[in-house]
Write a protein that holds these residues in place. Structure first.
Motif, PDB file in Angstrom:
ATOM      1  N   GLN A 278       0.427 -10.737   0.941  1.00 56.42           N
ATOM      2  CA  GLN A 278       1.879 -10.852   1.132  1.00 56.42           C
ATOM      3  C   GLN A 278       2.633 -10.515  -0.157  1.00 56.42           C
ATOM      4  O   GLN A 278       3.672  -9.859  -0.119  1.00 56.42           O
ATOM      5  CB  GLN A 278       2.228 -12.275   1.587  1.00 56.42           C
ATOM      6  CG  GLN A 278       1.773 -12.562   3.007  1.00 56.42           C
ATOM      7  CD  GLN A 278       1.879 -14.045   3.365  1.00 56.42           C
ATOM      8  OE1 GLN A 278       2.231 -14.870   2.542  1.00 56.42           O
ATOM      9  NE2 GLN A 278       1.541 -14.358   4.606  1.00 56.42           N
ATOM     10  N   ASN A 279       2.091 -10.937  -1.290  1.00 61.23           N
ATOM     11  CA  ASN A 279       2.815 -10.780  -2.560  1.00 61.23           C
ATOM     12  C   ASN A 279       2.605  -9.412  -3.209  1.00 61.23           C
ATOM     13  O   ASN A 279       3.519  -8.871  -3.835  1.00 61.23           O
ATOM     14  CB  ASN A 279       2.389 -11.871  -3.549  1.00 61.23           C
ATOM     15  CG  ASN A 279       2.783 -13.251  -3.051  1.00 61.23           C
ATOM     16  OD1 ASN A 279       3.779 -13.385  -2.351  1.00 61.23           O
ATOM     17  ND2 ASN A 279       2.003 -14.261  -3.387  1.00 61.23           N
ATOM     18  N   LEU A 280       1.396  -8.881  -3.092  1.00 64.93           N
ATOM     19  CA  LEU A 280       1.048  -7.631  -3.787  1.00 64.93           C
ATOM     20  C   LEU A 280       1.023  -6.427  -2.853  1.00 64.93           C
ATOM     21  O   LEU A 280       1.029  -5.289  -3.304  1.00 64.93           O
ATOM     22  CB  LEU A 280      -0.322  -7.762  -4.470  1.00 64.93           C
ATOM     23  CG  LEU A 280      -0.475  -8.905  -5.474  1.00 64.93           C
ATOM     24  CD1 LEU A 280      -1.918  -9.010  -5.952  1.00 64.93           C
ATOM     25  CD2 LEU A 280       0.454  -8.682  -6.659  1.00 64.93           C
ATOM     26  N   GLY A 281       0.936  -6.685  -1.545  1.00 67.26           N
ATOM     27  CA  GLY A 281       0.903  -5.585  -0.587  1.00 67.26           C
ATOM     28  C   GLY A 281      -0.513  -5.131  -0.259  1.00 67.26           C
ATOM     29  O   GLY A 281      -1.495  -5.731  -0.686  1.00 67.26           O
ATOM     30  N   VAL A 282      -0.578  -4.038   0.468  1.00 64.37           N
ATOM     31  CA  VAL A 282      -1.833  -3.536   1.027  1.00 64.37           C
ATOM     32  C   VAL A 282      -2.394  -2.434   0.122  1.00 64.37           C
ATOM     33  O   VAL A 282      -1.659  -1.541  -0.296  1.00 64.37           O
ATOM     34  CB  VAL A 282      -1.577  -2.989   2.452  1.00 64.37           C
ATOM     35  CG1 VAL A 282      -2.823  -2.363   3.042  1.00 64.37           C
ATOM     36  CG2 VAL A 282      -1.060  -4.111   3.359  1.00 64.37           C
ATOM     37  N   THR A 283      -3.689  -2.524  -0.196  1.00 63.08           N
ATOM     38  CA  THR A 283      -4.347  -1.481  -1.006  1.00 63.08           C
ATOM     39  C   THR A 283      -5.013  -0.459  -0.084  1.00 63.08           C
ATOM     40  O   THR A 283      -5.160  -0.695   1.116  1.00 63.08           O
ATOM     41  CB  THR A 283      -5.454  -2.088  -1.890  1.00 63.08           C
ATOM     42  OG1 THR A 283      -6.553  -2.456  -1.043  1.00 63.08           O
ATOM     43  CG2 THR A 283      -4.961  -3.300  -2.663  1.00 63.08           C
TER      44      THR A 283
END
Length: 205
Positions: A183-188
């Motif tokens: 949620q905080n860093l997003g999808v890699t």
């Protein structure tokens, strides 16, 4: 309950099979990383002591058994990528990894003991599926150990490229900290977009 033994392999040997491979996969449940499979042919005269379902072993024991297996057994490890998981679905991708692992054994096996209740459709060698096979057959236990060690190491490497998700400890599984990081860093690029928690973050309006 007693741990795994060589009885399924012995039964196959009694029917005339010579190269009997145990096959297992790890990594169906994670939100990130490949699914990894191994196929292992044990030498019945030199089976490392203590083989068991990799989930029942501590990290140090797993690492020691992995090294022992690499020294005395025929081992093949293979993967299906995140792209393949998202394109095919996780079950088919895990079967593809199993097929690749079996194909990597040279000379090829003539009988397979496969963890689970299904035989991957791409395998054309006589095979027996074993539910909870990694706690019944030492060959499948061996496959579960080397597959897990290999996949865990891949996730430690990926964790260095993408810090913050905790992959070095959660191996990509949906731990609380991993879901929070999503949620905080997003999808890699290593996240499985077809898996609900990842899909939801990508497509929440």
């Amino acid at each position: 309950m007693a741990g795994p033994d060589y009885s399924f392999e012995a039964e196959a040997a009694a029917r005339g099979y010579i190269r009997i491979a145990g096959v297992d996969e790890v990594g169906r449940g994670p939100l990130a990383g490949p699914v990894t499979a191994a196929a292992v042919i044990l030498d019945p005269a030199n089976i490392p002591a203590g083989l068991n379902d990799s989930k029942k072993l501590g990290p140090a024991v797993r690492a020691r058994l992995n090294d022992a297996l690499m020294a005395v057994a025929d081992v093949s490890i293979a993967h299906a990528s995140v792209e393949e998981i998202d394109t095919l679905n996780i079950l088919r991708a895990s079967h593809l990894a199993m097929e690749r692992a079996v194909d990597g054994l040279n000379p090829p096996p003539d009988f397979l003991l496969i963890d689970g209740n299904l035989i991957p459709r791409g395998l054309h060698i006589p095979a027996e599926p074993l539910i909870k096979g990694d706690s019944k057959s030492v060959s499948i236990s061996a496959a579960s150990i080397v597959a897990k060690i290999c996949r865990d190491r891949i996730m430690v490497d990926l964790a260095q490229q993408h810090p913050g998700y905790g992959w070095e400890t959660n191996a990509g599984y949906p731990s609380k900290s991993h879901r929070l990081a999503l949620q905080n860093l997003g999808v890699t690029p290593h996240h499985r977009r077809s898996f609900k928690p990842v899909h939801y973050i990508l497509y929440q309006g």
